[in-house]
Scaffold this motif. Structure first.
Motif, PDB file in Angstrom:
ATOM      1  N   ASN A  49       0.844  -1.202   0.000  1.00 56.99           N
ATOM      2  CA  ASN A  49       0.000   0.000   0.000  1.00 56.99           C
ATOM      3  C   ASN A  49       0.879   1.251   0.000  1.00 56.99           C
ATOM      4  O   ASN A  49       1.320   1.701   1.058  1.00 56.99           O
ATOM      5  CB  ASN A  49      -0.918  -0.017   1.217  1.00 56.99           C
ATOM      6  CG  ASN A  49      -1.873   1.164   1.222  1.00 56.99           C
ATOM      7  OD1 ASN A  49      -1.783   2.035   0.356  1.00 56.99           O
ATOM      8  ND2 ASN A  49      -2.769   1.203   2.189  1.00 56.99           N
ATOM      9  N   PRO A  50       1.101   1.829  -1.195  1.00 59.06           N
ATOM     10  CA  PRO A  50       2.000   2.987  -1.296  1.00 59.06           C
ATOM     11  C   PRO A  50       1.593   4.170  -0.420  1.00 59.06           C
ATOM     12  O   PRO A  50       2.427   5.004  -0.087  1.00 59.06           O
ATOM     13  CB  PRO A  50       1.925   3.358  -2.786  1.00 59.06           C
ATOM     14  CG  PRO A  50       1.549   2.092  -3.479  1.00 59.06           C
ATOM     15  CD  PRO A  50       0.627   1.391  -2.519  1.00 59.06           C
ATOM     16  N   ASP A  51       0.320   4.271  -0.057  1.00 58.72           N
ATOM     17  CA  ASP A  51      -0.128   5.348   0.818  1.00 58.72           C
ATOM     18  C   ASP A  51       0.524   5.279   2.203  1.00 58.72           C
ATOM     19  O   ASP A  51       0.579   6.281   2.912  1.00 58.72           O
ATOM     20  CB  ASP A  51      -1.653   5.272   1.039  1.00 58.72           C
ATOM     21  CG  ASP A  51      -2.423   5.830  -0.144  1.00 58.72           C
ATOM     22  OD1 ASP A  51      -1.799   6.461  -1.020  1.00 58.72           O
ATOM     23  OD2 ASP A  51      -3.652   5.640  -0.192  1.00 58.72           O
ATOM     24  N   LEU A  53      -0.715   3.684   4.749  1.00 63.19           N
ATOM     25  CA  LEU A  53      -1.812   3.824   5.708  1.00 63.19           C
ATOM     26  C   LEU A  53      -2.487   2.471   5.903  1.00 63.19           C
ATOM     27  O   LEU A  53      -2.431   1.604   5.032  1.00 63.19           O
ATOM     28  CB  LEU A  53      -2.843   4.828   5.174  1.00 63.19           C
ATOM     29  CG  LEU A  53      -2.378   6.286   5.003  1.00 63.19           C
ATOM     30  CD1 LEU A  53      -3.376   7.073   4.169  1.00 63.19           C
ATOM     31  CD2 LEU A  53      -2.174   6.950   6.352  1.00 63.19           C
ATOM     32  N   GLN A  65      -7.065  -0.784  -0.884  1.00 59.67           N
ATOM     33  CA  GLN A  65      -6.836   0.283   0.080  1.00 59.67           C
ATOM     34  C   GLN A  65      -8.071   1.160   0.221  1.00 59.67           C
ATOM     35  O   GLN A  65      -8.959   1.102  -0.611  1.00 59.67           O
ATOM     36  CB  GLN A  65      -5.625   1.141  -0.297  1.00 59.67           C
ATOM     37  CG  GLN A  65      -5.230   1.076  -1.758  1.00 59.67           C
ATOM     38  CD  GLN A  65      -4.080   1.997  -2.108  1.00 59.67           C
ATOM     39  OE1 GLN A  65      -4.109   3.155  -1.760  1.00 59.67           O
ATOM     40  NE2 GLN A  65      -3.089   1.487  -2.789  1.00 59.67           N
ATOM     41  N   GLN A  66      -8.090   1.948   1.271  1.00 66.25           N
ATOM     42  CA  GLN A  66      -9.170   2.888   1.596  1.00 66.25           C
ATOM     43  C   GLN A  66     -10.392   2.144   2.151  1.00 66.25           C
ATOM     44  O   GLN A  66     -11.057   1.379   1.432  1.00 66.25           O
ATOM     45  CB  GLN A  66      -9.580   3.729   0.374  1.00 66.25           C
ATOM     46  CG  GLN A  66      -8.508   4.694  -0.080  1.00 66.25           C
ATOM     47  CD  GLN A  66      -8.250   5.816   0.937  1.00 66.25           C
ATOM     48  OE1 GLN A  66      -9.136   6.186   1.709  1.00 66.25           O
ATOM     49  NE2 GLN A  66      -7.040   6.332   0.951  1.00 66.25           N
TER      50      GLN A  66
ATOM     51  N   GLY B  96     -10.565   3.378  -4.549  1.00 71.83           N
ATOM     52  CA  GLY B  96      -9.418   3.607  -3.659  1.00 71.83           C
ATOM     53  C   GLY B  96      -8.609   4.823  -4.098  1.00 71.83           C
ATOM     54  O   GLY B  96      -8.192   5.642  -3.268  1.00 71.83           O
ATOM     55  N   LEU B  99     -10.698   7.932  -3.275  1.00 64.12           N
ATOM     56  CA  LEU B  99     -10.744   8.198  -1.838  1.00 64.12           C
ATOM     57  C   LEU B  99      -9.385   8.635  -1.292  1.00 64.12           C
ATOM     58  O   LEU B  99      -9.323   9.390  -0.322  1.00 64.12           O
ATOM     59  CB  LEU B  99     -11.245   6.962  -1.089  1.00 64.12           C
ATOM     60  CG  LEU B  99     -12.748   6.690  -1.231  1.00 64.12           C
ATOM     61  CD1 LEU B  99     -13.070   5.236  -0.868  1.00 64.12           C
ATOM     62  CD2 LEU B  99     -13.562   7.637  -0.351  1.00 64.12           C
ATOM     63  N   SER B 100      -8.307   8.166  -1.913  1.00 63.54           N
ATOM     64  CA  SER B 100      -6.999   8.598  -1.405  1.00 63.54           C
ATOM     65  C   SER B 100      -6.840  10.102  -1.633  1.00 63.54           C
ATOM     66  O   SER B 100      -6.164  10.788  -0.857  1.00 63.54           O
ATOM     67  CB  SER B 100      -5.860   7.784  -2.016  1.00 63.54           C
ATOM     68  OG  SER B 100      -5.679   8.122  -3.366  1.00 63.54           O
ATOM     69  N   ASP B 104      -7.388  11.679   1.981  1.00 59.58           N
ATOM     70  CA  ASP B 104      -6.039  11.831   2.522  1.00 59.58           C
ATOM     71  C   ASP B 104      -5.321  13.089   2.069  1.00 59.58           C
ATOM     72  O   ASP B 104      -4.300  13.456   2.635  1.00 59.58           O
ATOM     73  CB  ASP B 104      -5.189  10.601   2.169  1.00 59.58           C
ATOM     74  CG  ASP B 104      -5.745   9.345   2.815  1.00 59.58           C
ATOM     75  OD1 ASP B 104      -6.364   9.471   3.877  1.00 59.58           O
ATOM     76  OD2 ASP B 104      -5.568   8.257   2.248  1.00 59.58           O
ATOM     77  N   ALA B 142       2.391   9.245  -3.427  1.00 55.68           N
ATOM     78  CA  ALA B 142       1.904   7.876  -3.215  1.00 55.68           C
ATOM     79  C   ALA B 142       1.006   7.457  -4.374  1.00 55.68           C
ATOM     80  O   ALA B 142       1.082   6.322  -4.871  1.00 55.68           O
ATOM     81  CB  ALA B 142       1.142   7.787  -1.895  1.00 55.68           C
ATOM     82  N   LEU B 143       0.189   8.386  -4.841  1.00 52.89           N
ATOM     83  CA  LEU B 143      -0.703   8.100  -5.962  1.00 52.89           C
ATOM     84  C   LEU B 143       0.098   7.824  -7.233  1.00 52.89           C
ATOM     85  O   LEU B 143      -0.232   6.916  -8.005  1.00 52.89           O
ATOM     86  CB  LEU B 143      -1.635   9.297  -6.171  1.00 52.89           C
ATOM     87  CG  LEU B 143      -2.868   9.064  -7.036  1.00 52.89           C
ATOM     88  CD1 LEU B 143      -3.810   8.079  -6.381  1.00 52.89           C
ATOM     89  CD2 LEU B 143      -3.600  10.384  -7.289  1.00 52.89           C
ATOM     90  N   THR B 145       3.074   6.516  -7.399  1.00 57.45           N
ATOM     91  CA  THR B 145       3.612   5.152  -7.260  1.00 57.45           C
ATOM     92  C   THR B 145       2.549   4.128  -7.620  1.00 57.45           C
ATOM     93  O   THR B 145       2.803   3.170  -8.359  1.00 57.45           O
ATOM     94  CB  THR B 145       4.086   4.917  -5.805  1.00 57.45           C
ATOM     95  OG1 THR B 145       5.048   5.908  -5.482  1.00 57.45           O
ATOM     96  CG2 THR B 145       4.692   3.531  -5.638  1.00 57.45           C
ATOM     97  N   THR B 146       1.356   4.324  -7.098  1.00 55.42           N
ATOM     98  CA  THR B 146       0.255   3.395  -7.349  1.00 55.42           C
ATOM     99  C   THR B 146      -0.083   3.342  -8.841  1.00 55.42           C
ATOM    100  O   THR B 146      -0.279   2.260  -9.411  1.00 55.42           O
ATOM    101  CB  THR B 146      -0.988   3.819  -6.548  1.00 55.42           C
ATOM    102  OG1 THR B 146      -0.652   3.803  -5.154  1.00 55.42           O
ATOM    103  CG2 THR B 146      -2.163   2.888  -6.787  1.00 55.42           C
ATOM    104  N   ARG B 149       2.779   1.848 -11.518  1.00 56.06           N
ATOM    105  CA  ARG B 149       3.100   0.416 -11.541  1.00 56.06           C
ATOM    106  C   ARG B 149       1.935  -0.455 -11.991  1.00 56.06           C
ATOM    107  O   ARG B 149       2.066  -1.675 -12.081  1.00 56.06           O
ATOM    108  CB  ARG B 149       3.561  -0.036 -10.154  1.00 56.06           C
ATOM    109  CG  ARG B 149       2.435  -0.074  -9.133  1.00 56.06           C
ATOM    110  CD  ARG B 149       2.923  -0.466  -7.760  1.00 56.06           C
ATOM    111  NE  ARG B 149       1.795  -0.657  -6.856  1.00 56.06           N
ATOM    112  CZ  ARG B 149       1.921  -1.038  -5.589  1.00 56.06           C
ATOM    113  NH1 ARG B 149       3.111  -1.240  -5.064  1.00 56.06           N
ATOM    114  NH2 ARG B 149       0.859  -1.202  -4.826  1.00 56.06           N
TER     115      ARG B 149
END
Lengths: 214, 214
Positions: A49-51, A53, A65-66, B96, B99-100, B104, B142-143, B145-146, B149
């Protein structure tokens, strides 16, 4: 199913309640948010989970995630018992309640945010607690107004079975109590919270009932 | 359909994009967040939305709150073109991402929060801007990175048609640029953002294109 969870994380708490309400068995993988600078920030966890969290739910070879995205996934894959109503208008209302907690209250009182206030902005302990209570009380007061006037509210936020909004409400009230927020003018919230806590699904999801509880 | 909106509110911006993508006509009711102490805080508006936040969508005799709940409502009532994928796993992934941003990043950089930092905590202008950039850059990194990939990413966050995550990404990038966040290490986000901005649905939703733009 594996839930990466921290006992005191209220986002994890929401997902634990949802899993229990649906009767889904899962394994808890504790992620300690304070130990060694935070296990959620290790490269290993960030690969998942890159966040950085919690929670994350490992399922079908993926890591979701979330918390609200995870609960919607559970709702779609295991619809019984439903955590959302049937009609789009009512679903929007329940999602609105959940999001008003998940977007407007909780993010401001997250561990990493409180830490930034103290470490980077040199905010005093007293001012930090006032900040916490401010967002929590303001957000819950708005929610009380919304709930108190709506006929869809029953024993729980929507009718007489617990659902998505209750999954968010109970962890937020637990946080509010821990930080001694003033909830005296929020009878509807407190009544619903009590009804939830009387259920086994909520009791088993509580922070104190987790394997990593301290 | 009436959308209570403020041109610069990124939560309103998300809903405007979604309405445009689905080709739904709507009327804008401007709510000025700064004028007279904030029109969103008047008793009249709070009757509509006790949270005192924008957006709110008036539809079917109800006032829906929370941008993501509103977009899910639009998705359920007017499914074409879809803003979410078909499979539960992919839907969870897209939710996800959304919501991130919505939980966040954005809540920490909201007007009312920045105001509290300055007025109540006496944080300097410099520290306030550093706070803003901190959460925005950390969250978007973080986003990135997500997104970088994942094979599901195409021209847009999910495949080659714009959807829910893009509705959230573009307003957040607009905010990030306004506050001069460093986005140089986020090529995937910038590429998707550019692809979105080239579409009429996004262009018409932009703050500068709103009737209440200043």
């Amino acid at each position: 199913m594996k839930l990466y969870s921290y006992f005191r994380s209220s986002a994890s708490y929401r997902v634990r309640i949802a899993l229990n309400l649906k009767g889904i068995a899962y394994d808890t993988v504790p992620v300690h948010l304070l130990r060694d600078g935070g296990e959620q920030l290790t490269p290993e966890y960030r690969k998942l989970n890159p966040d950085g969290l919690v929670p994350a739910l490992e399922v079908e070879g993926a890591a979701l995630q979330q918390s609200l995205a995870i609960i919607e996934y559970l709702e779609e894959t295991q619809p019984q018992p439903p955590l959302l109503p049937q009609s789009p208008l009512d679903r929007a209302w329940v999602r609105g309640l959940a999001l008003s907690i998940a977007c407007d209250i909780h993010p401001l009182n997250n561990l990493r945010v409180l830490r930034y206030l103290v470490r980077d902005l040199k905010v005093s302990e007293e001012d930090k607690n006032a900040w916490y209570r401010h967002w929590c009380e303001q957000g819950l007061a708005a929610l009380e107004t919304t709930l108190a006037r709506d006929k869809r509210v029953g024993t729980f936020c929507y009718g007489d079975t617990p659902g998505l909004a209750d999954c968010c409400l109970v962890p937020q009230v637990a946080n509010a109590r821990r930080l001694e927020c003033d909830l005296s003018a929020m009878p509807t919230i407190l009544r619903i919270n009590d009804a939830c806590l009387a259920l086994d699904a909520f009791a088993r999801a509580a922070p104190a009932a987790q394997p990593d509880a301290e």
